[in-house]
Design a protein around this motif. Structure first.
Motif, PDB file in Angstrom:
ATOM      1  N   GLU A 148       0.822  -1.205   0.000  1.00  0.00           N
ATOM      2  CA  GLU A 148       0.000   0.000   0.000  1.00  0.00           C
ATOM      3  C   GLU A 148       0.857   1.255   0.000  1.00  0.00           C
ATOM      4  O   GLU A 148       0.603   2.206  -0.767  1.00  0.00           O
ATOM      5  CB  GLU A 148      -0.927   0.029   1.211  1.00  0.00           C
ATOM      6  CG  GLU A 148      -1.829   1.261   1.206  1.00  0.00           C
ATOM      7  CD  GLU A 148      -2.632   1.435   2.478  1.00  0.00           C
ATOM      8  OE1 GLU A 148      -3.498   2.330   2.521  1.00  0.00           O
ATOM      9  OE2 GLU A 148      -2.388   0.674   3.447  1.00  0.00           O
ATOM     10  N   THR A 151       2.630   1.704  -3.467  1.00  0.00           N
ATOM     11  CA  THR A 151       1.689   2.092  -4.519  1.00  0.00           C
ATOM     12  C   THR A 151       1.288   3.556  -4.389  1.00  0.00           C
ATOM     13  O   THR A 151       1.243   4.294  -5.381  1.00  0.00           O
ATOM     14  CB  THR A 151       0.436   1.200  -4.468  1.00  0.00           C
ATOM     15  OG1 THR A 151       0.819  -0.166  -4.665  1.00  0.00           O
ATOM     16  CG2 THR A 151      -0.565   1.596  -5.545  1.00  0.00           C
ATOM     17  N   ARG A 152       0.997   3.978  -3.158  1.00  0.00           N
ATOM     18  CA  ARG A 152       0.588   5.373  -2.951  1.00  0.00           C
ATOM     19  C   ARG A 152       1.736   6.345  -3.220  1.00  0.00           C
ATOM     20  O   ARG A 152       1.531   7.411  -3.813  1.00  0.00           O
ATOM     21  CB  ARG A 152       0.058   5.556  -1.533  1.00  0.00           C
ATOM     22  CG  ARG A 152      -1.360   5.008  -1.334  1.00  0.00           C
ATOM     23  CD  ARG A 152      -1.838   5.254   0.070  1.00  0.00           C
ATOM     24  NE  ARG A 152      -3.237   4.903   0.253  1.00  0.00           N
ATOM     25  CZ  ARG A 152      -4.263   5.737   0.072  1.00  0.00           C
ATOM     26  NH1 ARG A 152      -4.007   6.994  -0.284  1.00  0.00           N
ATOM     27  NH2 ARG A 152      -5.500   5.353   0.254  1.00  0.00           N
ATOM     28  N   ALA A 156       1.767   9.663  -5.855  1.00  0.00           N
ATOM     29  CA  ALA A 156       1.326  10.795  -5.040  1.00  0.00           C
ATOM     30  C   ALA A 156       1.949  12.107  -5.506  1.00  0.00           C
ATOM     31  O   ALA A 156       3.130  12.155  -5.876  1.00  0.00           O
ATOM     32  CB  ALA A 156       1.676  10.555  -3.572  1.00  0.00           C
ATOM     33  N   ALA A 208       0.920  11.055   0.874  1.00  0.00           N
ATOM     34  CA  ALA A 208       0.328  10.004   0.035  1.00  0.00           C
ATOM     35  C   ALA A 208      -1.092   9.675   0.473  1.00  0.00           C
ATOM     36  O   ALA A 208      -1.841   9.049  -0.280  1.00  0.00           O
ATOM     37  CB  ALA A 208       1.196   8.750   0.073  1.00  0.00           C
ATOM     38  N   TRP A 209      -1.483  10.093   1.678  1.00  0.00           N
ATOM     39  CA  TRP A 209      -2.854   9.933   2.178  1.00  0.00           C
ATOM     40  C   TRP A 209      -3.535  11.280   2.358  1.00  0.00           C
ATOM     41  O   TRP A 209      -4.751  11.361   2.324  1.00  0.00           O
ATOM     42  CB  TRP A 209      -2.863   9.188   3.510  1.00  0.00           C
ATOM     43  CG  TRP A 209      -2.554   7.723   3.377  1.00  0.00           C
ATOM     44  CD1 TRP A 209      -3.447   6.693   3.268  1.00  0.00           C
ATOM     45  CD2 TRP A 209      -1.252   7.133   3.343  1.00  0.00           C
ATOM     46  NE1 TRP A 209      -2.776   5.497   3.158  1.00  0.00           N
ATOM     47  CE2 TRP A 209      -1.430   5.733   3.204  1.00  0.00           C
ATOM     48  CE3 TRP A 209       0.048   7.635   3.406  1.00  0.00           C
ATOM     49  CZ2 TRP A 209      -0.368   4.841   3.141  1.00  0.00           C
ATOM     50  CZ3 TRP A 209       1.122   6.753   3.335  1.00  0.00           C
ATOM     51  CH2 TRP A 209       0.906   5.369   3.205  1.00  0.00           C
TER      52      TRP A 209
END
Length: 346
Positions: A148, A151-152, A156, A208-209
């Protein structure tokens, strides 16, 4: 909602005043305003090469009730110059389906010049080169191999609008900050090179979030409520807990580097830097962000043959492109290339 068959041929970076426009763009933002002649739409159009402000004036504006960021549209109009900036005056606009034939979403997403996978490999090369302390090396590899997280990070952006605001921007910024920190360790050898590198690699992990990326690239609920500093700490904490061979004092220093990298409370930093490494990371982070802003301004200035930029709100000044000193290794008529920046892909 219309369906479009065709291939995009007009890109924002090549638009000039007076040019007619008939092509597809993404609505990066859209909001209504009021003038003495009636309501109008302020729209920022975007494609993979940049963005341009646009206007839909009254009474045409009354035909559009629910415009939102992230929508695709076929736009007809022409480019005009307003306060030394290109602006798109819209005569007609049709909203499109993102799945319509002929639409390639890559045409609308700005991307770093170097592919994100290559940027990640360069970061991993820095880990191999500089991290000799096995607990730190193991920690970094475990974080970056998490499916995860990896990938982010690959797609990003580095910010919403100001700097590195494109796919791969986070990795591009991370790589440049890490390189700058390692170079400063050569100048100041008493710095803890290894902890500083780990801090540089993960200082903006939370972005990234914090940001959605993709066509809209807006703040997520988590980003608005927590911010990328807290999000990054939360994502790293499970890996730190499992790193039993890593001394608690090293873990604490890493957390301080991430928490203080904005430098000052006024800039959103929960705490101010309190170690030499924290100062270095803050200055490297701030420097790379500002140089990226200037680098993108230079791209626009070169298109218009300008030596001075318009006033830049985030820098609180105009910037000047000074003539470069000729290099003995280049012909005098060659334009020197900037070797330290990674400009936006045109």
């Amino acid at each position: 909602m219309a369906r479009y068959v065709g291939k995009k041929s007009q890109y924002i970076h090549s638009l000039v005043p007076g040019q007619p426009v008939d092509d597809i763009f993404i609505l990066a933002s859209a909001n209504q305003a009021q003038s003495k002649n009636g309501p109008y739409w302020n729209i920022t159009f975007q494609d993979s090469t940049g963005s341009i402000d646009g206007k839909i004036w009254s009474p045409k504006s009354l035909e559009y009730q629910d415009l939102e960021s992230g929508q695709l549209a076929r736009v007809r109009g022409f480019v005009e110059n307003y306060r030394d900036k290109n602006q798109l005056k819209v005569d007609h606009m049709e909203l499109l389906e993102a799945t319509a034939p002929g639409i390639d979403l890559a045409d609308f997403m700005p991307t770093s010049r170097i592919p994100p996978e290559e940027l990640m490999e360069m970061i991993e090369d820095l880990i191999t080169e500089h991290l000799k302390f096995k607990p730190w090396k193991s920690f970094c590899k475990k974080v970056l191999s998490d499916e995860e997280i990896r990938t982010r990070m690959l797609m990003a952006p580095g910010a919403k609008t100001v700097h590195h605001a494109y796919a791969g921007g986070l990795l591009e910024h991370t790589l440049q900050v890490a390189r700058a920190c390692m170079a400063l360790c050569d100048v100041y050898p008493n710095l803890d090179r290894q902890t500083l590198l780990v801090g540089a690699i993960f200082h903006d992990l939370g972005k990234a979030w914090e940001l959605s990326g993709g066509l809209t690239n807006d703040y997520t609920d988590e980003g608005r409520l927590l911010g990328h500093i807290q999000i990054g700490q939360d994502r790293l904490e499970p890996f730190l807990k499992r790193s039993r061979n890593l001394d608690d004092s090293f873990k604490l220093h890493l957390k301080h580097l991430i928490t203080s990298h904005h430098g000052e409370h006024d800039f959103g930093s929960p705490v101010r830097p309190k170690t030499p490494e924290a100062f270095v990371l803050h200055f490297a982070d701030n420097m790379d962000a500002k140089l990226n802003i200037i680098d993108q301004a230079y791209v626009d200035m070169d298109k218009k043959g300008q030596e001075w930029s318009p006033y830049m709100r985030f820098l609180e000044r105009n910037v000047y492109r000074a003539p470069a000193t000729p290099s003995h290794s280049k012909k005098n008529d060659e334009k020197p290339e900037n070797q330290c920046l990674l400009p936006l892909k045109a």
